[in-house]
Design a protein around this motif. Structure first.
Motif, PDB file in Angstrom:
ATOM      1  N   ALA A 138      38.988  46.395  42.523  1.00  0.00           N
ATOM      2  CA  ALA A 138      37.855  47.310  42.707  1.00  0.00           C
ATOM      3  C   ALA A 138      36.905  47.258  41.518  1.00  0.00           C
ATOM      4  N   ARG A 139      37.461  47.222  40.310  1.00  0.00           N
ATOM      5  CA  ARG A 139      36.636  47.229  39.096  1.00  0.00           C
ATOM      6  C   ARG A 139      35.778  45.969  38.973  1.00  0.00           C
ATOM      7  N   HIS A 140      36.284  44.837  39.442  1.00  0.00           N
ATOM      8  CA  HIS A 140      35.582  43.570  39.263  1.00  0.00           C
ATOM      9  C   HIS A 140      34.960  43.029  40.557  1.00  0.00           C
ATOM     10  N   ALA A 141      34.929  43.844  41.583  1.00  0.00           N
ATOM     11  CA  ALA A 141      34.420  43.403  42.884  1.00  0.00           C
ATOM     12  C   ALA A 141      32.984  42.900  42.815  1.00  0.00           C
ATOM     13  N   GLY A 153      32.624  31.811  49.143  1.00  0.00           N
ATOM     14  CA  GLY A 153      33.617  31.121  49.960  1.00  0.00           C
ATOM     15  C   GLY A 153      34.869  30.696  49.223  1.00  0.00           C
ATOM     16  N   ARG A 154      34.828  30.655  47.885  1.00  0.00           N
ATOM     17  CA  ARG A 154      36.020  30.270  47.128  1.00  0.00           C
ATOM     18  C   ARG A 154      37.085  31.359  47.209  1.00  0.00           C
ATOM     19  N   VAL A 155      38.304  30.990  46.880  1.00  0.00           N
ATOM     20  CA  VAL A 155      39.418  31.929  46.828  1.00  0.00           C
ATOM     21  C   VAL A 155      39.597  32.395  45.390  1.00  0.00           C
ATOM     22  N   ILE A 156      39.896  33.681  45.228  1.00  0.00           N
ATOM     23  CA  ILE A 156      40.197  34.231  43.909  1.00  0.00           C
ATOM     24  C   ILE A 156      41.579  34.888  43.950  1.00  0.00           C
ATOM     25  N   ALA A 157      42.347  34.623  42.917  1.00  0.00           N
ATOM     26  CA  ALA A 157      43.631  35.285  42.697  1.00  0.00           C
ATOM     27  C   ALA A 157      43.459  36.093  41.421  1.00  0.00           C
ATOM     28  N   LEU A 158      43.337  37.405  41.549  1.00  0.00           N
ATOM     29  CA  LEU A 158      43.122  38.275  40.402  1.00  0.00           C
ATOM     30  C   LEU A 158      44.392  39.092  40.174  1.00  0.00           C
ATOM     31  N   PHE A 159      45.010  38.912  39.001  1.00  0.00           N
ATOM     32  CA  PHE A 159      46.300  39.536  38.733  1.00  0.00           C
ATOM     33  C   PHE A 159      46.349  40.166  37.344  1.00  0.00           C
ATOM     34  N   ASN A 192      40.431  26.919  38.577  1.00  0.00           N
ATOM     35  CA  ASN A 192      39.771  27.347  37.348  1.00  0.00           C
ATOM     36  C   ASN A 192      40.455  28.622  36.885  1.00  0.00           C
ATOM     37  N   VAL A 193      40.529  28.821  35.568  1.00  0.00           N
ATOM     38  CA  VAL A 193      41.188  30.001  35.007  1.00  0.00           C
ATOM     39  C   VAL A 193      40.179  30.793  34.198  1.00  0.00           C
ATOM     40  N   GLU A 194      40.176  32.123  34.386  1.00  0.00           N
ATOM     41  CA  GLU A 194      39.332  33.031  33.598  1.00  0.00           C
ATOM     42  C   GLU A 194      40.168  34.213  33.148  1.00  0.00           C
ATOM     43  N   HIS A 195      39.783  34.784  32.022  1.00  0.00           N
ATOM     44  CA  HIS A 195      40.466  35.959  31.477  1.00  0.00           C
ATOM     45  C   HIS A 195      39.508  37.129  31.502  1.00  0.00           C
ATOM     46  N   ILE A 196      40.027  38.302  31.858  1.00  0.00           N
ATOM     47  CA  ILE A 196      39.244  39.529  31.842  1.00  0.00           C
ATOM     48  C   ILE A 196      40.012  40.587  31.058  1.00  0.00           C
ATOM     49  N   ARG A 197      39.372  41.627  30.758  1.00  0.00           N
ATOM     50  CA  ARG A 197      40.023  42.767  30.063  1.00  0.00           C
ATOM     51  C   ARG A 197      40.162  43.917  31.005  1.00  0.00           C
TER      52      ARG A 197
END
Length: 154
Positions: free
Chosen positions: A67-70, A92-98, A149-154
């Motif tokens: 919800a925060r990063h939608a 259209g890409r897939v995201i895996a947010l964990f 691809n890998v990304e980091h969030i806080r």
């Protein structure tokens, strides 16, 4: 759960899962409603199976992160990727947010990720793994080798 189009039988099992506290259920329902993603029942159906308190907290944190990063990522509908409820981005890409603390490339992690990676569609571009924690250099290399691809969030 009605607004989220979750079947009553699934919603009932979710509410009855004692690994979730009433505040967990409220936070998750509000987060998923704010996300406004289609196929939310995929997420709830997976969350229903939480067998430990830690897994329930993980699912709650994941709903909050989604919800925060939608808006930032353009997170849309839930899609089933190898039995895991991931999301489709607006492009259209897939995201895996964990909400992971740290990811090491263990045999278990490798097996699960290889399974999901083989099921993830690539027709709209490279899938995206976004996490709150760090991946070891080996995990980053292996995830990249699998086409993510890998990304980091806080």
């Amino acid at each position: 759960m009605g607004r989220l189009r979750v079947p009553p039988s699934v919603a009932g099992r979710f509410v009855e899962n004692r690994r979730y506290t009433p505040p967990d259920l409220l936070i998750m329902a509000r987060s998923l409603a704010a996300l406004r993603a289609e196929n939310t029942q995929l997420f709830i159906a997976r969350a229903v199976s939480a067998e430990t308190r830690e897994e329930a907290v993980f699912q709650r944190h994941r709903a909050e992160l989604l919800a925060r990063h939608a808006k930032t990522y353009g997170i849309g509908a839930f899609v089933d990727v190898g039995g895991f409820p991931l999301n489709r981005l607006n492009d259209g890409r897939v995201i895996a947010l964990f909400p992971f603390d740290e990811v090491s490339w263990t045999e278990r992690v490798a097996g699960m990720f290889q399974y999901v990676a083989s099921a993830a569609p690539h027709e709209h571009g490279q899938p995206l793994l976004v996490t709150t924690g760090e991946l070891t250099s080996m995990a980053t290399d292996e995830v990249g080798r699998l086409g993510w691809n890998v990304e980091h969030i806080r």
